[in-house]
Design a protein around this motif. Sequence first.
Motif, short mmCIF file in Angstrom:
data_model
loop_
_atom_site.label_atom_id
_atom_site.label_comp_id
_atom_site.label_asym_id
_atom_site.label_seq_id
_atom_site.Cartn_x
_atom_site.Cartn_y
_atom_site.Cartn_z
N TYR A 21 -11.45 3.71 7.21
CA TYR A 21 -10.70 4.29 6.10
C TYR A 21 -10.06 3.22 5.21
O TYR A 21 -9.50 3.52 4.17
CB TYR A 21 -9.60 5.24 6.61
CG TYR A 21 -8.65 4.55 7.58
CD1 TYR A 21 -7.50 3.91 7.11
CD2 TYR A 21 -8.92 4.54 8.94
CE1 TYR A 21 -6.65 3.27 7.99
CE2 TYR A 21 -8.07 3.90 9.82
CZ TYR A 21 -6.94 3.26 9.35
OH TYR A 21 -6.09 2.62 10.22
N ARG A 45 -4.15 8.55 4.83
CA ARG A 45 -4.28 7.11 4.66
C ARG A 45 -3.07 6.66 3.85
O ARG A 45 -2.80 7.19 2.78
CB ARG A 45 -5.57 6.79 3.90
CG ARG A 45 -5.71 5.33 3.50
CD ARG A 45 -6.93 5.02 2.63
NE ARG A 45 -7.49 6.14 1.93
CZ ARG A 45 -8.72 6.64 2.15
NH1 ARG A 45 -9.52 6.10 3.03
NH2 ARG A 45 -9.16 7.67 1.46
N LEU A 67 -3.66 5.21 9.40
CA LEU A 67 -3.74 6.66 9.44
C LEU A 67 -2.43 7.17 10.02
O LEU A 67 -2.07 6.83 11.15
CB LEU A 67 -4.91 7.11 10.32
CG LEU A 67 -6.29 6.84 9.78
CD1 LEU A 67 -7.35 7.16 10.84
CD2 LEU A 67 -6.56 7.63 8.50
N CYS A 75 -8.25 12.70 5.21
CA CYS A 75 -8.59 11.35 4.77
C CYS A 75 -10.11 11.24 4.72
O CYS A 75 -10.79 11.54 5.70
CB CYS A 75 -8.01 10.33 5.73
SG CYS A 75 -8.41 8.62 5.32
N GLY A 77 -13.39 8.81 4.41
CA GLY A 77 -13.79 7.45 4.73
C GLY A 77 -15.23 7.42 5.17
O GLY A 77 -16.02 8.29 4.80
#
Length: 190
Positions: A21, A45, A67, A75, A77
């Motif tokens: 992420y 994030r 995180l 989030c 990623g």
Amino acid sequence: MESRITLDHDLNQEGFWVFGYGSLMWNPGFAFAERVPAILVGYARSFCMWSIHHRGTPEEPGLVLALDLEERASCRGLAFHVSRDHAATTLAYLRERELVSSAYLERRVMLTLSDGREVSSLAYVVDPDHVQYTGPLSLARQAEIIARATGGRGPNSEYLFNTARHLAELGMEDADLTQLAEMVRQIPNA
């Protein structure tokens, strides 16, 4: 339910997934068999962790992404699948890279991949009880810190710019990171 990944149980015939992420997206540092856009629900994030090694120093800490558990958040990623042949080496590498100060916790989380698959994945999440956890910081405060900090892996601003750029290139632009990058660019000598 989250649990620590273990060599004995989890590194089976199929290897494992790891969620990127932040810098893992643009600098994974390990061999992977597959890379797929993914979403993690229940985490945000954010620049909520002091960096005293990679992007700052104990005297002048920087900030790195982590995180942070947040019930209604998600989030976006990249999920990387590590084959069984590279599993043990990759896990050792990730632990050396991510657990340098124990501010991250190694957890198993569920990801939804862009192709609809749901997979159990390794992720490094912030420990809210660790001294390096900042809690919420305003974007202005984050920009001040990031603009001046430098650590063993280079300027803190480089980390922010690379992450924001890669997210945008992947079609996953993070509005806060984009705004933060613009704020940092406006600070003299950043």
